[in-house]
Design a protein around this motif. Structure first.
Motif, PDB file in Angstrom:
ATOM      1  N   VAL A  10     -17.945 120.120 110.851  1.00  0.00           N
ATOM      2  CA  VAL A  10     -18.141 118.942 111.713  1.00  0.00           C
ATOM      3  C   VAL A  10     -17.672 119.282 113.122  1.00  0.00           C
ATOM      4  O   VAL A  10     -16.514 119.660 113.325  1.00  0.00           O
ATOM      5  CB  VAL A  10     -17.380 117.723 111.158  1.00  0.00           C
ATOM      6  CG1 VAL A  10     -17.521 116.533 112.113  1.00  0.00           C
ATOM      7  CG2 VAL A  10     -17.890 117.362 109.772  1.00  0.00           C
ATOM      8  N   GLY A  11     -18.576 119.107 114.085  1.00  0.00           N
ATOM      9  CA  GLY A  11     -18.304 119.504 115.462  1.00  0.00           C
ATOM     10  C   GLY A  11     -18.840 120.907 115.684  1.00  0.00           C
ATOM     11  O   GLY A  11     -18.587 121.806 114.876  1.00  0.00           O
ATOM     12  N   CYS A  12     -19.623 121.058 116.763  1.00  0.00           N
ATOM     13  CA  CYS A  12     -20.181 122.375 117.100  1.00  0.00           C
ATOM     14  C   CYS A  12     -19.854 122.716 118.548  1.00  0.00           C
ATOM     15  O   CYS A  12     -20.697 123.225 119.293  1.00  0.00           O
ATOM     16  CB  CYS A  12     -21.696 122.383 116.878  1.00  0.00           C
ATOM     17  SG  CYS A  12     -22.167 122.303 115.146  1.00  0.00           S
ATOM     18  N   GLY A  13     -18.636 122.413 118.953  1.00  0.00           N
ATOM     19  CA  GLY A  13     -18.206 122.707 120.321  1.00  0.00           C
ATOM     20  C   GLY A  13     -17.646 124.109 120.427  1.00  0.00           C
ATOM     21  O   GLY A  13     -17.944 124.989 119.608  1.00  0.00           O
ATOM     22  N   VAL A  73     -13.692 119.973 113.674  1.00  0.00           N
ATOM     23  CA  VAL A  73     -13.255 120.627 114.910  1.00  0.00           C
ATOM     24  C   VAL A  73     -13.690 119.752 116.088  1.00  0.00           C
ATOM     25  O   VAL A  73     -14.736 119.969 116.706  1.00  0.00           O
ATOM     26  CB  VAL A  73     -13.824 122.060 114.999  1.00  0.00           C
ATOM     27  CG1 VAL A  73     -13.251 122.781 116.227  1.00  0.00           C
ATOM     28  CG2 VAL A  73     -13.466 122.855 113.735  1.00  0.00           C
ATOM     29  N   ARG A  79      -8.819 112.296 116.381  1.00  0.00           N
ATOM     30  CA  ARG A  79      -8.403 112.982 115.149  1.00  0.00           C
ATOM     31  C   ARG A  79      -8.230 112.004 113.981  1.00  0.00           C
ATOM     32  O   ARG A  79      -8.814 112.175 112.914  1.00  0.00           O
ATOM     33  CB  ARG A  79      -7.085 113.718 115.390  1.00  0.00           C
ATOM     34  CG  ARG A  79      -6.776 114.776 114.356  1.00  0.00           C
ATOM     35  CD  ARG A  79      -7.480 116.073 114.631  1.00  0.00           C
ATOM     36  NE  ARG A  79      -6.888 116.827 115.701  1.00  0.00           N
ATOM     37  CZ  ARG A  79      -7.584 117.533 116.615  1.00  0.00           C
ATOM     38  NH1 ARG A  79      -8.895 117.598 116.541  1.00  0.00           N
ATOM     39  NH2 ARG A  79      -6.989 118.196 117.576  1.00  0.00           N
ATOM     40  N   GLU A  97      -8.029 120.539 113.511  1.00  0.00           N
ATOM     41  CA  GLU A  97      -7.500 121.396 114.571  1.00  0.00           C
ATOM     42  C   GLU A  97      -6.189 120.831 115.113  1.00  0.00           C
ATOM     43  O   GLU A  97      -5.784 119.725 114.775  1.00  0.00           O
ATOM     44  CB  GLU A  97      -8.542 121.540 115.709  1.00  0.00           C
ATOM     45  CG  GLU A  97      -9.441 122.761 115.551  1.00  0.00           C
ATOM     46  CD  GLU A  97      -8.665 124.095 115.687  1.00  0.00           C
ATOM     47  OE1 GLU A  97      -7.490 124.073 116.067  1.00  0.00           O
ATOM     48  OE2 GLU A  97      -9.251 125.148 115.398  1.00  0.00           O
ATOM     49  N   TYR A 125      -2.688 131.294 113.693  1.00  0.00           N
ATOM     50  CA  TYR A 125      -2.000 132.525 114.108  1.00  0.00           C
ATOM     51  C   TYR A 125      -1.186 133.131 112.972  1.00  0.00           C
ATOM     52  O   TYR A 125      -1.046 134.346 112.873  1.00  0.00           O
ATOM     53  CB  TYR A 125      -1.043 132.274 115.278  1.00  0.00           C
ATOM     54  CG  TYR A 125      -1.680 131.893 116.593  1.00  0.00           C
ATOM     55  CD1 TYR A 125      -2.991 131.478 116.689  1.00  0.00           C
ATOM     56  CD2 TYR A 125      -0.936 131.944 117.762  1.00  0.00           C
ATOM     57  CE1 TYR A 125      -3.556 131.117 117.893  1.00  0.00           C
ATOM     58  CE2 TYR A 125      -1.485 131.580 118.980  1.00  0.00           C
ATOM     59  CZ  TYR A 125      -2.791 131.163 119.037  1.00  0.00           C
ATOM     60  OH  TYR A 125      -3.333 130.810 120.241  1.00  0.00           O
ATOM     61  N   TRP A 268      -6.240 139.350 121.242  1.00  0.00           N
ATOM     62  CA  TRP A 268      -7.153 138.218 121.115  1.00  0.00           C
ATOM     63  C   TRP A 268      -8.487 138.631 121.703  1.00  0.00           C
ATOM     64  O   TRP A 268      -8.472 139.257 122.768  1.00  0.00           O
ATOM     65  CB  TRP A 268      -6.562 137.013 121.891  1.00  0.00           C
ATOM     66  CG  TRP A 268      -7.328 135.760 121.745  1.00  0.00           C
ATOM     67  CD1 TRP A 268      -8.458 135.407 122.414  1.00  0.00           C
ATOM     68  CD2 TRP A 268      -7.014 134.673 120.867  1.00  0.00           C
ATOM     69  NE1 TRP A 268      -8.880 134.172 122.003  1.00  0.00           N
ATOM     70  CE2 TRP A 268      -8.014 133.690 121.071  1.00  0.00           C
ATOM     71  CE3 TRP A 268      -6.011 134.419 119.939  1.00  0.00           C
ATOM     72  CZ2 TRP A 268      -8.018 132.482 120.372  1.00  0.00           C
ATOM     73  CZ3 TRP A 268      -6.025 133.228 119.262  1.00  0.00           C
ATOM     74  CH2 TRP A 268      -7.019 132.268 119.468  1.00  0.00           C
TER      75      TRP A 268
HETATM   76  N1  LIG Z   1      -6.846 126.885 116.878  1.00  0.00           N
HETATM   77  C1  LIG Z   1      -7.235 127.386 118.044  1.00  0.00           C
HETATM   78  O1  LIG Z   1      -6.969 128.546 118.367  1.00  0.00           O
HETATM   79  C2  LIG Z   1      -8.016 126.509 118.988  1.00  0.00           C
HETATM   80  C3  LIG Z   1      -8.711 127.078 120.063  1.00  0.00           C
HETATM   81  C4  LIG Z   1      -9.444 126.236 120.902  1.00  0.00           C
HETATM   82  C5  LIG Z   1      -9.460 124.862 120.664  1.00  0.00           C
HETATM   83  N2  LIG Z   1      -8.755 124.344 119.607  1.00  0.00           N
HETATM   84  C6  LIG Z   1      -8.765 122.889 119.334  1.00  0.00           C
HETATM   85  O2  LIG Z   1     -10.004 122.539 118.745  1.00  0.00           O
HETATM   86  C7  LIG Z   1     -10.316 121.172 119.041  1.00  0.00           C
HETATM   87  C8  LIG Z   1     -11.751 121.094 119.542  1.00  0.00           C
HETATM   88  O3  LIG Z   1     -11.836 121.805 120.764  1.00  0.00           O
HETATM   89  P1  LIG Z   1     -13.249 122.240 121.349  1.00  0.00           P
HETATM   90  O4  LIG Z   1     -12.956 123.016 122.571  1.00  0.00           O
HETATM   91  O5  LIG Z   1     -14.115 122.815 120.300  1.00  0.00           O
HETATM   92  O6  LIG Z   1     -13.846 120.796 121.766  1.00  0.00           O
HETATM   93  P2  LIG Z   1     -15.348 120.472 122.194  1.00  0.00           P
HETATM   94  O7  LIG Z   1     -15.297 119.190 122.966  1.00  0.00           O
HETATM   95  O8  LIG Z   1     -15.985 121.681 122.816  1.00  0.00           O
HETATM   96  O9  LIG Z   1     -16.117 120.244 120.812  1.00  0.00           O
HETATM   97  C9  LIG Z   1     -15.920 119.124 120.019  1.00  0.00           C
HETATM   98  C10 LIG Z   1     -17.277 118.720 119.443  1.00  0.00           C
HETATM   99  O10 LIG Z   1     -17.076 117.711 118.461  1.00  0.00           O
HETATM  100  C11 LIG Z   1     -18.219 116.878 118.486  1.00  0.00           C
HETATM  101  N3  LIG Z   1     -17.947 115.604 117.815  1.00  0.00           N
HETATM  102  C12 LIG Z   1     -17.106 114.599 118.199  1.00  0.00           C
HETATM  103  N4  LIG Z   1     -17.139 113.591 117.303  1.00  0.00           N
HETATM  104  C13 LIG Z   1     -17.987 113.964 116.304  1.00  0.00           C
HETATM  105  C14 LIG Z   1     -18.437 113.347 115.108  1.00  0.00           C
HETATM  106  N5  LIG Z   1     -18.018 112.116 114.742  1.00  0.00           N
HETATM  107  N6  LIG Z   1     -19.335 114.002 114.326  1.00  0.00           N
HETATM  108  C15 LIG Z   1     -19.784 115.232 114.699  1.00  0.00           C
HETATM  109  N7  LIG Z   1     -19.396 115.879 115.839  1.00  0.00           N
HETATM  110  C16 LIG Z   1     -18.507 115.245 116.621  1.00  0.00           C
HETATM  111  C17 LIG Z   1     -18.487 116.720 119.995  1.00  0.00           C
HETATM  112  O11 LIG Z   1     -19.793 116.253 120.262  1.00  0.00           O
HETATM  113  C18 LIG Z   1     -18.231 118.145 120.489  1.00  0.00           C
HETATM  114  O12 LIG Z   1     -19.416 118.922 120.507  1.00  0.00           O
HETATM  115  C19 LIG Z   1      -9.261 120.706 120.043  1.00  0.00           C
HETATM  116  O13 LIG Z   1      -8.291 119.930 119.387  1.00  0.00           O
HETATM  117  C20 LIG Z   1      -8.658 122.011 120.567  1.00  0.00           C
HETATM  118  O14 LIG Z   1      -7.290 121.866 120.943  1.00  0.00           O
HETATM  119  C21 LIG Z   1      -8.047 125.154 118.767  1.00  0.00           C
END
Ligand SMILES: NC(=O)c1ccc[n+]([C@@H]2O[C@H](COP(=O)([O-])OP(=O)(O)OC[C@H]3O[C@@H](n4cnc5c(N)ncnc54)[C@H](O)[C@@H]3O)[C@@H](O)[C@H]2O)c1
Length: 340
Positions: A10-13, A73, A79, A97, A125, A268
């Motif tokens: 879920v989520g393709c960001g 994600v 959240r 996340e 990590y 990284w």
């Molecule tokens: N663990 C790591 O190393 C790491 C690295 C980068 C980011 N993150 C975390 O990951 C999380 C996401 O970051 P990101 O940069 O990918 O964000 P992002 O905004 O690029 O992507 C989030 C995606 O979720 C989608 N979305 C939102 N609600 C939705 C729903 N109900 N159904 C389907 N899709 C939905 C959005 O449209 C968006 O495309 C953040 O909390 C960030 O802190 C973690």
């Protein structure tokens, strides 16, 4: 061998791209479908990874694909609501996340949702190969009595604090130190997660029995030699009676134990790719195999404990006093940090 873990993404960001790549590289998980609200992002990611089954509505995706795990994600301000919606739609287990939440009450609500099912947190990590090696060393008591841990990140406490505290407090637990008991912290400046204020710079001393954790998140963090990228300004040092282990995110690790020096590389995104795959493999062992999900290293209960330490930093900075760590912080400490 047990069957593969079936995962709905879920989520393709931005971050999801790494999750998807790790799933596709794994031989113990199966990515069953993608779900993304934004049709253009859904199409781009589906085409990039050649994944045909795609949804824009999460409840429909869960009902139709019946995954073992829903990997969510999405940004932190949604959240709690999206985890609740996934559970209502029948998700049996969830990966989220960091940061898990933006307020103490959201932390408590997520912890309650994780009482009867695994809600795991993607602080990956600790699955990096060098950290796995270090966990084995600590389990074997290689450092002797651990007296101090120093952990820092160049960026703000909610952004990278979840990763750094996860590492520092995993090291503490494997060294038989008690959970954090108190915090004395100061904060400077304000940054924002959407509209939620976050201290830009935090400096804290955290008490764990006779030992102390020194924690910095922001400009007060010591600099990693030769590191120019602010996101890679991360280091953890574990100091014991027989030596010390120092680990950076991107400039290697070193150990001095009983007068013997050893070192290794860190890098990284290479380590991240391995860690993300190892995390999914661990999830497969607890959700499909026979390992106990209630002991999963980054379960929501552990992540909420860690986030409680972060909120204790806010409370200490606001009050100007050393504070005992407690689970019942008022949400008012979040806006309160602006005036601290
Ligand atoms: N663990 C790591 O190393 C790491 C690295 C980068 C980011 N993150 C975390 O990951 C999380 C996401 O970051 P990101 O940069 O990918 O964000 P992002 O905004 O690029 O992507 C989030 C995606 O979720 C989608 N979305 C939102 N609600 C939705 C729903 N109900 N159904 C389907 N899709 C939905 C959005 O449209 C968006 O495309 C953040 O909390 C960030 O802190 C973690």
């Amino acid at each position: 061998m047990s069957r593969k873990l079936r995962i709905l993404q879920v989520g393709c960001g931005g971050r999801a791209q790494s999750h998807i790549a790790a799933m596709l590289a794994s031989d113990v998980v199966e990515l069953v479908a993608l779900c993304e609200l934004d049709p253009a992002r859904l199409a781009a990611t589906g085409d990039k990874f050649a994944i045909a089954t795609r949804y824009t509505d999460m409840a429909t995706a869960i009902a139709q694909t019946k995954p073992d795990l829903v990997d969510i994600v999405t940004p932190p301000h949604i959240r709690l609501s999206i985890v609740q919606a996934a559970i209502d739609a029948g998700a049996p287990a969830i990966l989220i996340e960091k940061p898990i939440a933006l307020s103490p009450s959201e932390c408590r609500a997520l912890t309650a949702l994780g009482e009867n099912r695994l809600i795991a947190v993607n602080t990956q990590y600790q699955w990096m190969p060098h950290w796995q090696q270090i966990w084995d060393m600590l389990r074997a008591g290689a450092l002797g009595q651990v007296r101090a841990i120093r952990a820092s990140t160049g960026v703000n406490i909610l952004e990278q604090g979840p990763h750094i505290l996860d590492l520092a407090l995993t090291a503490a637990a494997l060294s038989d130190l008690p959970d954090p008991q108190w915090v004395m912290a100061n904060c400077d400046g304000v940054e924002y997660f959407a509209t939620t204020p976050v201290p830009a710079d935090t400096s804290a001393v955290i008490g764990m029995g006779y030992a102390r954790l020194w924690f910095n998140a922001g400009a007060s963090a010591p600099l990693v030699p030769d590191e120019s990228v602010i996101w890679y300004q991360q280091q953890v040092e574990i100091i014991g009676a027989r030596g010390r282990i120092w680990v950076s995110l991107n400039q290697g690790w070193t150990a001095w134990i009983d007068g013997v020096f050893s070192q290794g590389a860190t890098g990284w995104p290479h380590d991240d790719e391995l860690a993300q795959g190892a995390l999914f493999a661990h999830l497969q062992r607890v959700l499909v195999g026979n390992e106990n999900w209630q002991m999963f290293p980054t379960r929501i209960q552990v992540a909420a404990r860690n986030q409680g330490v972060m909120f204790a930093c806010y409370a200490s900075a606001i009050s100007g006093k050393r504070v005992e760590i407690q689970p019942d912080w008022d949400d008012a400490i979040v806006p309160g940090i602006v005036r601290a």
